[in-house]
Design an enzyme around this catalytic site. Structure first.
Site: not given
Length: 366
Positions: A52, A97, A135, A153, A215
């Site tokens: 995650e 990041y 999250y 998210d 879907c």
DNA sequence: CAGACGTGGGC
DNA sequence: TGCCCAAGTCT
């Protein structure tokens, strides 16, 4: 108009239908991912958490090799906690990041030291860990511990704003979306529900040209009903940064060693390795840049420039190369790294571009 | 709360 | 090409 207000007033029973349809689809079409446990298999909270963190703003494809490497090298949270932070930064190099890597290590230490090596099985406990926001706390809680937390998210935002035709733009709509997900989720299978929503967003309810015909939520989708699915989610317009320029100095010693420094722990590329250079600014002056050379050596301005785009600004670097005699001491605050150490060093991508531009390969050879 | 914070890939 | 996007967090 948004259907959200109407949906919120519906009895809970009626919200169960979309979740059931979604889970039926998920049971047939779930993605097989390296960090995902097979049905019936025990879930390892460490793997869930590690994946995650890596997946924050990062694609599955980019994460896969890093996840495998981390898991092989540090199989448990205790192993990761025991590692030097510099090694973690090196292993993270290229993923981006970089505050995530520092927080990852801090989090592992917190779990090992404060929680007896086990991740907290409550949302509040997870949320208090370094690098774990709303999250990730919800995702780890739902997937690893089956807590009925709303996992929201970017995928879920897209699915839900389409499902309910939410007209309020992001990020303002986040509280509404969270409430809608909380109403919709299946409390008997929270982890599967969360992953099903994300799988649906990643493979069916995509940003462009969503496959509405395939879907499972199509019968419940307000946006699809009016053909406006690609208009969601609505977002506030974003600003683009202005170009910054700077110089980078690739200084190579006679034995092939490279002159480098370490960036401050916080801020842009925090804690990562860099070659010496000027500040990066909009009013960069190439002639004045020469005064910033780390050592009194003849500088060779290389033709062309190195371009790189960060999230908030584009960068253009002029590269100078210098050759230092053997025995040259490093400039203050810097160090020499052997040619063979370049590949394993914590260079962010922009620095690897600079080295490539200067003809310095990953092994230090031209 | 808006801005900082990476990188690679798709169209 | 240039812009958007990807399982966000921190300040």
């Amino acid at each position: 108009m948004t259907r959200a207000t109407i949906a919120r007033t519906k009895p809970a029973q009626e919200s169960a239908a979309p979740a059931a349809a979604l889970l039926a689809w998920y049971d047939r079409h779930r993605r097989h991912l390296p960090w995902r446990a097979l049905p019936g298999e025990p879930v390892d909270p460490y793997r869930v958490w590690l994946s995650e963190i890596m997946l924050q703003q990062t694609t599955v494809k980019a994460v896969a090799p890093y996840f495998a490497a981390f898991l092989a090298r540090w199989p448990t949270v205790a192993d990761l906690a025991a590692a030097p932070v510099e090694e973690v930064m090196k292993a993270w190099a290229g993923l981006g990041y970089y505050s995530r890597a520092r927080n990852l290590h801090a989090c592992a230490i917190a779990v090992a030291r404060d929680h007896d090596g086990r991740f907290p099985a409550e949302i509040a406990g997870l949320r208090a860990l370094p690098g774990v926001g709303d999250y990730t706390a919800a995702a780890v809680g739902a997937i690893a511990f089956d807590l009925a937390a709303p996992v929201v998210d970017g995928n879920v935002e897209r699915v839900v704003t389409r499902l309910e035709a939410v007209d309020e733009p992001l990020p303002g709509a986040k509280p509404l979306i969270r409430a809608l997900v909380a109403d919709m989720l299946d409390p008997t299978r929270p982890g599967d529900f969360a992953q099903a929503m994300m799988d649906l967003g990643a493979t069916i309810c995509t940003p462009r040209r969503p496959a509405c015909a395939l879907c499972s939520l199509r019968p419940f989708c307000a946006a699809a009903a009016e053909g406006s699915q690609e208009a969601y989610p609505k977002k506030a317009p974003k600003k683009t940064g202005t170009l910054r320029r700077g110089a980078a100095f690739v200084v190579v010693r006679a034995d092939g060693a490279l002159l480098v420094g370490t960036r401050p722990p916080k801020g842009l590329l925090g804690g990562m390795t860099e070659v010496p250079g000027t500040a990066w600014s909009a009013d960069f002056d190439e002639a004045a840049a020469l005064a910033a050379a780390p050592l009194p050596l003849a500088l060779h301005r290389l033709p062309g420039t190195v371009g790189h785009v960060f999230t908030h600004f584009p960068l253009e670097l002029t590269v100078f190369r210098a050759d230092a005699p053997s025995g040259t001491p490093p400039a203050p605050g810097m160090r020499w790294i052997a040619a063979g150490e370049i590949a394993g060093e914590a260079f962010p991508t922009v620095m690897r571009k600079v080295l490539a531009h200067a003809g310095v390969g990953p092994d230090g050879r031209a």
